[in-house]
Scaffold this active site. Structure first.
Site, short mmCIF file in Angstrom:
data_model
loop_
_atom_site.label_atom_id
_atom_site.label_comp_id
_atom_site.label_asym_id
_atom_site.label_seq_id
_atom_site.Cartn_x
_atom_site.Cartn_y
_atom_site.Cartn_z
N GLU A 40 0.92 -5.50 8.03
CA GLU A 40 2.04 -5.60 7.09
C GLU A 40 2.91 -4.36 7.09
O GLU A 40 4.15 -4.46 7.04
CB GLU A 40 1.48 -5.84 5.68
CG GLU A 40 2.53 -6.00 4.61
CD GLU A 40 1.89 -6.18 3.24
OE1 GLU A 40 2.63 -6.46 2.30
OE2 GLU A 40 0.66 -6.03 3.11
N ASP A 41 2.29 -3.17 7.14
CA ASP A 41 3.02 -1.93 6.86
C ASP A 41 3.17 -0.98 8.04
O ASP A 41 3.74 0.10 7.88
CB ASP A 41 2.32 -1.17 5.71
CG ASP A 41 2.36 -1.93 4.40
OD1 ASP A 41 3.29 -2.73 4.23
OD2 ASP A 41 1.46 -1.73 3.57
#
Length: 727
Positions: free
Chosen positions: A95-96
C-alpha cells in the site's frame, strides 16, 4: 545524540548498519518458539520491510518500520506461525511503498503475499465519503478472511498497536478511530473468541473516547477499600482450600474488572459504581472436563449458589468456541461471587480464540480446531450475506448486528444446537437452518406448540419450522428479524419477486400494445426480437419486459418497433384494428414494487381508480377524483386500465382530517376511537390550532372503503369532534 530512555535506543537502525534494533530483538524474543530457519526468515522480512519503508515516519516521529514489527510482536505473543509474522511485518508495504505483490510473493511465497494483499486497504479507489471507504475496505478484508483467517488476526493486531500509540493523532482522529474500534474491531475479536485482545481494544477505545470517565473509574478500581481486599483474600483462601482437599489440581485467580466493563455495566443496568464493584470474580482452571464438574460441586459446597445463575458453556459452547462453566455464589458479605470453571485448553481458547489453533503442536489441535471451525462458519455466512447486499454500508450495518454476542441456544428437531443473537425470532431460526427454509416459512412449533414466525426465542427451546412451497417473504418480515443472514436473504428474495412481478406486468403491457397493432408477442419473428434486444442492449427478453413495467420504456413504442416489418413504411404498423379489448389489471393487494399507490390521493379498495405509467416507478394507482388527474390526462398513452380484484388483502394507508375542541385529553379520545375501529395509526400531525379549535390529520391503515367509513363513524360519535372527513 543518545536517547535518555534505553528502550528507545537504536530505533533508527537499518539492516545496513549491522545493528539489530531493540524492537526487533523484542520480536525475536516473543517468537522464540520458531526454529532457526524461521527466525532467519523473520529477520529477512524485517530487512525487506525496513528498506521499503526507509525515510517514512509515524506521527510520533518514530521510523515507520517500528509499527509493523510491533504488530508482528503482538501476534508472536499469541503464538502465530512464521508466515503470519512475516505478513504482519510487510502488511503496509504494498500500500505505502514501491514494493509490489509479485516481489513479496517471489521472496516469501504466495501465502504471505495473499495475507498482505488481504490486509491492504482500498486507498486507490475513489469513494463518496470516508464511511463508504471504510465499509468497502471491511468488505474486502472479509473476503480475504474467508480464504485465510490469519488476515483478520493481522488486522486486529494492527488495530491494537495503533490504539496503543493513538496519542499522536488529532482529537478528531482519536475519536473516530476509537468509535470504529469499539463498534467493529473489539466485537470481531470477541466473535473470534480472542478475549484478551478484545478487552484491551475496548479499554483503549474507552480511554480515547471518554478520557475523563476512564480516569475516574480506573482510579476508583485501584483504590479499593481495605475491607474489599480482605474479603477477596478470604474467599480465595476458602475456595483454594476446598479444591485442594478434594485433590483437584487447579489454578485459582481473581478476576479484575476493567474500566470498560464497569462503565458498560453501570450504563446497561443503571447501577452505581459501588453496586457494580460489589461483585467478586474468580476463575478456576483444572485439568479435564470431569474435573470442571467436580470443581463446580466443590464451590457450590463452599458457598450457596444463586438460583437461575448457572450456565453450562461446556456442553453447549458459545458460537465463538468459548467453553466454561459459569456460576454465581452467595458470598460471606452478601455480595455475589462470580466463578468461571474451565480446563487449561478452554482457558487458552477463551483468551486467544482462533489464534490458539496455531499455538498447538501438530497432533494436538482438536481444541483449537473447534474455535477455528466455528469462526470459519461465521465468516462463510457473512460472505454469503454480503453477496446479496446492495452496498458496502448496508453490509457493514448488517455485520454490526451480528457482532454483539448476547446469544440464545436453540435445538432443531434432530437435537442439533444453533446459536442466535438475543431477541432472535423463529424466522431468524428458519434462515439459520437454510435460506430456502426461511423463504418458504409459514409458522413454527416452539417446544411443540404452534407459534408465529415473529415469536422471540429463549435458550433451551426446541424449534421446528413449518414451510409451504407457495409461501414467500413479505416486507413486514424485515421489521422483526435480527440476524444479518435473515435480513439479507429477505431483501434478496423480495428483489427477485419484484423482478418476477415486473416481468409479468411488462409482458401484459407489451402484449396489450402489440394487440393494438394487430399482433402478439409470440407472433413476432425471433430474428426481429433478437435484433431489437441487441440494438437496445438488453441481454434477455425479461430485462426488456421489466424495464417496460418500471416505466423506463413505453410499451406502445416497443410494440411499434417490433410489429413494424423492416421494409414497411413507418405508418403501416400504426393503424390499430378497431375494438381491441382493454383488459384491466386487477389489484389484489399482494403486488410488489411495480404497482404502488399514490400518496397524493391514497386510493383504497372500492375507490374508482386509474393507473399511470410512471418512469422508474411502474404503475402508480390514483383515485379518479385525484386533483392531479387533469395533468395526467395530457398523456393518455401512459394510462393503464386497473381495477380492484374481487378479493383484496392487506392494509392500505389513508389520511383523515379531524376538527376537534382544543382541550386536554382530546387526542387520546380520538386515538382510542380509531383503535376501537381496529385501525392502526401511523402518524398524527396538527394542521391548525388556536385557543378553542384544533385541526388534526391522522395517517391510518384500513382494509377498504367500508372499514374507513366505520372509522369515520366511530370518530364522529365523540362529543369533542366537530367535523371529520377523508383528507
Amino acid at each position: 545524540m543518545t536517547p535518555a530512555d534505553p528502550a528507545l535506543a537504536r530505533t533508527d537502525a537499518t539492516p545496513d548498519d549491522g545493528a539489530v534494533p531493540d524492537y526487533v530483538q523484542a520480536l525475536e524474543r516473543a517468537a522464540s518458539y520458531l526454529n532457526a530457519e524461521q527466525r532467519a526468515m523473520l529477520r529477512r522480512a524485517w530487512a525487506v520491510g525496513a528498506a521499503a519503508h526507509v525515510g517514512q515516519s509515524r506521527k510520533s516521529g518514530e521510523p515507520y518500520i517500528t509499527h509493523p514489527v510491533a504488530v508482528a510482536q503482538v501476534l508472536a505473543e499469541q503464538g502465530l506461525d512464521v508466515e503470519t509474522l512475516v505478513a504482519a511485518i510487510l502488511h503496509d508495504t504494498i500500500e505505502d511503498t514501491p514494493l509490489t505483490r509479485a516481489e513479496v510473493a517471489a521472496q516469501f511465497g504466495e501465502t504471505v503475499a495473499e495475507l498482505v494483499d488481504g490486509v491492504t486497504k482500498l486507498d486507490k479507489v475513489r469513494f463518496a465519503n470516508r464511511q463508504e471507504a471504510a465499509a468497502e475496505s471491511f468488505r474486502k478484508m472479509l473476503l480475504a478472511m474467508s480464504r485465510d483467517l490469519r488476515v483478520i488476526l493481522i488486522k486486529l493486531a494492527d488495530r491494537l498497536h495503533n490504539m496503543r500509540t493513538l496519542g499522536a493523532q488529532s482529537p478528531e482522529a482519536r475519536r473516530r478511530i476509537a468509535i470504529e474500534t469499539l463498534e467493529i474491531y473489539a466485537p470481531i475479536a470477541q466473535r473470534l473468541g480472542m478475549n484478551l485482545m478484545k478487552a484491551e481494544l475496548q479499554d483503549l477505545g474507552f480511554r480515547m473516547l471518554h478520557p475523563w470517565r476512564h480516569a475516574v473509574i480506573e482510579k476508583r478500581i485501584r483504590s479499593q477499600p481495605l475491607v474489599r481486599r480482605e474479603a477477596l483474600a478470604q474467599i480465595e483462601a476458602r475456595l483454594a482450600q476446598r479444591l485442594a482437599m478434594e485433590g483437584l489440581e487447579h489454578r485459582l485467580v481473581g478476576r479484575v474488572k476493567t474500566p470498560w466493563s464497569v462503565y458498560t455495566k453501570m450504563r446497561a443496568e443503571g447501577r452505581s459504581f459501588d453496586q457494580v464493584m460489589d461483585v467478586f470474580g474468580f476463575r478456576v482452571v483444572v485439568g479435564s472436563v470431569a474435573d470442571c464438574y467436580h470443581a463446580l460441586g466443590v464451590v457450590h459446597a463452599a458457598y450457596k449458589p444463586l438460583d437461575g445463575r448457572f450456565r453450562d458453556f461446556i456442553a453447549i459452547p458459545k458460537a465463538n468456541g468459548y467453553q466454561s462453566l459459569h456460576t454465581v455464589l452467595f458470598g460471606p458479605y452478601g455480595s455475589p461471587i462470580e466463578v468461571q470453571i474451565r480446563t487449561r485448553e478452554m482457558d487458552l481458547i477463551a483468551e486467544r480464540g482462533v489464534a490458539a489453533h496455531w499455538a498447538y503442536k501438530a497432533g494436538e489441535q482438536d481444541a483449537g480446531n473447534s474455535a477455528q471451525s466455528r469462526a470459519a462458519t461465521w465468516i462463510a455466512n457473512l460472505v454469503e450475506s454480503q453477496r446479496g447486499t446492495g452496498s458496502s454500508l448496508e453490509f457493514l450495518e448488517n455485520v454490526k448486528v451480528d457482532l454483539f454476542p448476547d446469544e440464545v441456544y436453540l435445538f432443531t428437531p434432530k437435537g442439533d444446537i444453533l446459536a442466535l443473537p438475543r431477541n432472535a425470532t423463529a424466522l431468524d431460526f428458519a434462515y439459520a437452518v437454510h435460506t430456502d427454509v426461511g423463504n418458504h416459512a409459514v409458522t413454527a412449533r416452539v417446544d411443540k406448540r404452534l407459534a408465529p414466525l415473529r415469536t422471540k426465542l429463549a435458550s433451551g427451546q426446541s424449534v421446528e419450522i413449518i414451510t409451504a412451497k407457495s409461501a414467500v417473504p413479505s416486507t413486514q418480515w424485515l421489521e422483526f428479524v435480527v440476524t444479518s443472514k435473515a435480513r439479507t436473504a429477505i431483501r434478496q428474495q423480495l428483489k427477485q419477486l419484484e423482478h418476477e412481478d415486473a416481468v409479468q406486468l411488462g409482458h401484459y403491457m407489451l402484449d396489450r400494445a402489440l394487440g393494438a397493432q394487430g399482433t402478439a408477442l409470440d407472433r413476432i419473428p425471433m430474428e426481429r426480437l433478437d435484433a431489437f434486444l441487441a440494438e437496445n442492449r438488453y441481454s434477455r427478453l425479461e430485462a426488456l419486459l421489466a424495464d417496460i413495467a418500471l416505466g423506463n420504456r413505453m410499451p406502445s413504442q416497443v410494440a411499434l418497433a417490433l410489429a413494424q416489418p423492416p421494409d414497411a413504411a413507418p405508418e403501416a404498423a400504426q393503424a390499430a384494428p378497431a375494438g381491441v379489448p382493454q383488459e384491466r389489471i386487477l389489484i389484489t393487494g399482494g403486488e410488489r414494487g411495480v404497482i404502488s399507490f399514490a400518496q397524493c390521493c391514497q386510493p383504497i379498495p372500492r375507490d374508482d381508480i386509474m393507473g399511470y405509467h410512471t418512469a422508474g416507478k411502474g404503475v402508480v394507482v390514483h383515485r379518479l377524483d385525484c386533483p392531479n388527474i387533469a395533468e395526467y390526462r395530457k398523456s393518455p398513452e401512459r394510462w393503464v386500465p386497473v381495477d380492484w380484484a374481487r378479493e383484496v388483502a392487506g392494509n392500505f394507508n389513508v389520511s383523515i382530517r379531524i376538527e376537534v375542541e382544543n382541550r386536554p385529553g382530546v387526542l387520546a379520545q380520538v386515538a382510542a376511537a380509531v383503535a376501537q375501529a381496529e385501525s392502526n395509526i401511523d402518524k398524527v400531525e396538527y394542521l391548525e390550532r388556536d385557543s378553542s379549535i384544533a385541526v388534526l390529520r391522522f395517517g391510518i391503515e384500513v382494509t377498504d372503503e367500508r372499514h374507513l367509513a366505520e372509522v369515520l363513524r366511530g370518530v364522529r360519535r365523540l362529543r369533542v369532534v366537530q367535523d371529520v372527513q377523508r383528507g
